[in-house]
Each structure stands twice: as C-alpha cells, then as structure tokens.
Design an enzyme around this catalytic site. Structure first.
Site, PDB file in Angstrom:
ATOM      1  N   LYS A   1      18.092   3.934  -0.022  1.00  0.00           N
ATOM      2  CA  LYS A   1      17.845   4.989   0.961  1.00  0.00           C
ATOM      3  C   LYS A   1      19.059   5.918   0.974  1.00  0.00           C
ATOM      4  O   LYS A   1      20.132   5.534   1.439  1.00  0.00           O
ATOM      5  CB  LYS A   1      17.637   4.396   2.354  1.00  0.00           C
ATOM      6  CG  LYS A   1      16.346   3.597   2.506  1.00  0.00           C
ATOM      7  CD  LYS A   1      16.227   3.049   3.917  1.00  0.00           C
ATOM      8  CE  LYS A   1      14.957   2.237   4.085  1.00  0.00           C
ATOM      9  NZ  LYS A   1      13.745   3.055   4.109  1.00  0.00           N
TER      10      LYS A   1
ATOM     11  N   ARG B   1       5.938  -5.333   2.661  1.00  0.00           N
ATOM     12  CA  ARG B   1       4.693  -5.983   2.230  1.00  0.00           C
ATOM     13  C   ARG B   1       4.996  -7.169   1.317  1.00  0.00           C
ATOM     14  O   ARG B   1       4.268  -8.152   1.294  1.00  0.00           O
ATOM     15  CB  ARG B   1       3.789  -4.956   1.552  1.00  0.00           C
ATOM     16  CG  ARG B   1       4.297  -4.383   0.252  1.00  0.00           C
ATOM     17  CD  ARG B   1       3.650  -3.068  -0.144  1.00  0.00           C
ATOM     18  NE  ARG B   1       4.176  -1.960   0.653  1.00  0.00           N
ATOM     19  CZ  ARG B   1       3.827  -0.687   0.484  1.00  0.00           C
ATOM     20  NH1 ARG B   1       2.936  -0.381  -0.451  1.00  0.00           N
ATOM     21  NH2 ARG B   1       4.337   0.264   1.233  1.00  0.00           N
TER      22      ARG B   1
END
Length: 344
Positions: free
Chosen positions: A106, A181
C-alpha cells in the site's frame, strides 16, 4: 442487556482499536483466553498444521511468521447450548492485525489506519461475548478468529503463486492486498466440514470482514453490506438482517450475487481453477465487493451446497469496511447488535 452490550462493545473496541503490536495475533489470543475463558477453545498456531490444513492462511502468514511476536493463529471458540440446538451459527472473522498490502504494498500514504483491518474478528469476539453472557438455550455458536499480519519481506507471498485451498481448489494469487479472503477461506471451509461431520442443525455460515474499499463507495460510510448465497437468500436472511439493523441503528445494504461474480474468478490459464483477485483496487473493479463473496463460495466448496444440492447450507458474507470505523475513530462494533437481535 445494557451491561452485556457495554462489555461486548469494550471487547470489540479493544481488539479492533489496538495498535499492531498491542493486538498482534499472539496478544489477541492472550486477551481472548482471559475474557472468554468459559468458552471452548482451540488455537491453531503450529506452522506445519497451518500449512497443511489452512494453506491460504499460511500463505498470508508467511512473512509475518519470521517474527515470533507477529505469528498468526486461528482461534476457534464454541458455545454449546444446554438444550438441543434448533440452529447453528458459524462465524468467521477477518483479523488482519496490520495490512501493509504485502508485496503489492500500500503506497502513497494509504497504509495508515490498517491496524483496523481486524475489526471483523473483533466483531466476532464481541458477538461471542453476548452469547457467553446470554447463554441461549437452543442456539449453538462456533466462531473462528483468523488473526494474521499481512507483512512484507523476503518471505512474502507474491502474485502468480498457486496455492491449493483446504477444499482442493487451485488458487492463483492476483494481488497480495486481497489477503482478507485468503485468510478466511480455509477456516470457512473447516466450518462447512464441521457442520456436515457433526450434522449440526440448521447451520448458517458467516464471514465478517473489513474487506473492500468498494463497499465504502457502493454503500457509503456507516453501512454494512450483507450478501446471501442462494440458500440464505431463499430464507430472506439478508433482508431480515437489514430490517433488524434499521430498528437498532445498524443500517445494512443488501447486495445480490450474480453469475458474473463467479465467472470473474474463474481460472485463466492451465494449472489454476480460481484467480484470487485482479490487479486493480476493488474501488476500480465493477462489483468489487460481490466478487470476493463469490470467491469464498468457490474456494471452500460451498458452491456444492446451494439450493439444488442434496445438502443446502446457508452462507452470508458481511462486508463492514464502511461501517466498522474510520481511523482514528473508535470502532463501532458493527454488525454485532443486528446479528444478535436477528439470531439470538
């Protein structure tokens, strides 16, 4: 109810708001052991067990595992009611204690606040405290807190790697920042197995996660999103959750899974069954919050337990990216109240 609600919020806030060191995975284990001491527990932290039985979680954990105080663990909690259960709730919470984005790091200042990426697991812990205090006569509850740090380093998992899920589905990694996920999938698969092996009554599986920026754009700040599989949708679950949440100040939007969401995840080259993610942010991906729900169904084998199967199983994915909190505010504890009022 007021003291219980206060304590539940305290648990959720302390786990959710804790900085990446104060609430690193081993510290979360210590905290949960202390405050939920009367519940049955199983903690999976042995690296060999994680690699064998929870391989997608182990991939995310690979870089963090090099630092002892950051090593991941999956914390199972169980409440068994005193009377025969009429239904079973099985909740899996995303507990990413810090999300660097991994190898797909990020950048540009967007990493700040990523210690809040564990608010799904924090909400599950808070829900278990309500269960622990209320002790429902006929509701069986099992929870999994998937506590892991998405670190970056020499051992980071990277895009293009192929990992085989607990359910035997070959996953190609598309973006290491889609770790949520990954860390929940094998625990969700284990919940499915438990429901089948133990023939639990009326099982309803959940994933709860601060999963996608797309949820924030789609629903707006303050709103959780509920996505039912075909079995839960036929039961009207997400709409009931929305109605209940509206009554108790926890607003929900309801999203619907489409064939497109499943098609998006299909493997593109030889050797893969499912692609974990594309390489664009969810905010720039159409249907960016529905696609992960489809992924979780596909990689866990829940796609074999739909309405037309011999053993239909209800499953609901709840994305709380827009409702859990905005750093540096205190976590809201969404969606605990709506879940408790709907199911307890």
């Amino acid at each position: 109810m007021q003291p219980i609600a206060t304590f539940m919020l305290l648990i959720c806030s302390l786990v959710g708001v804790g900085d990446p060191e104060r609430m690193a995975p081993p510290r979360v284990e210590d905290y949960v052991n202390n405050v939920l001491s009367s519940l049955k527990k199983e903690v999976i932290s042995d690296l060999d067990v994680l690699q064998k039985d929870y391989p997608l979680f182990a991939a995310v954990n690979r870089a963090a595992n090099q630092v002892s105080r950051h090593r991941g663990r999956i914390i199972f909690l169980e409440y068994v009611p005193p009377k025969p259960a009429r239904k079973t709730l099985m909740l899996v919470g995303k507990g990413v204690t810090y999300d660097t984005g991994g190898a797909d790091i990020k950048a540009g200042g967007v990493m700040a606040g990523m210690s809040r990426d564990k608010c799904g697991a924090a909400a599950v812990a808070g829900f278990m405290q309500i269960v622990n205090e209320q002790k429902p006569d006929d509701v069986h509850v099992i929870a999994a807190l998937c506590m892991v740090r998405n670190s970056v380093g020499e051992e980071s998992y990277v895009s293009d790697e192929i990992h085989t899920s607990r359910a035997g589905v070959r996953i190609r990694v598309g973006n290491t920042d889609a770790e949520g996920r990954m860390c929940m999938a094998d625990a969700l698969c284990r919940m499915k197995e438990i429901a089948i092996e133990r023939q639990l009554p009326d099982p309803h599986l959940f994933t709860i996660a601060t999963l996608t920026g797309h949820a924030c754009i789609s629903a707006g700040d303050g709103y959780s999103i509920a996505i039912d599989n075909s079995v839960a949708q036929k039961a009207g679950h997400a709409r009931l959750l929305q109605e209940t949440g509206q009554s108790f100040g926890e607003p929900f939007e309801v999203s619907v899974l489409r064939p497109d969401d499943f098609d998006f995840n299909k493997g593109k080259v030889i050797g893969e069954d499912i692609v974990q993610a594309n390489n664009a942010p969810s905010t720039r991906t159409p249907r960016g919050h529905q696609i992960p729900a489809a992924f979780l169904i596909q990689v866990t084998g829940l796609d074999k337990h739909g309405l037309e199967s011999n053993l239909p199983i209800k499953y609901t994915h709840i994305d709380i990216a827009a409702s859990a909190c905005v750093f540096p505010e205190i976590p809201t504890a969404a969606p605990i109240v709506a879940l408790a009022k709907t199911h307890l």
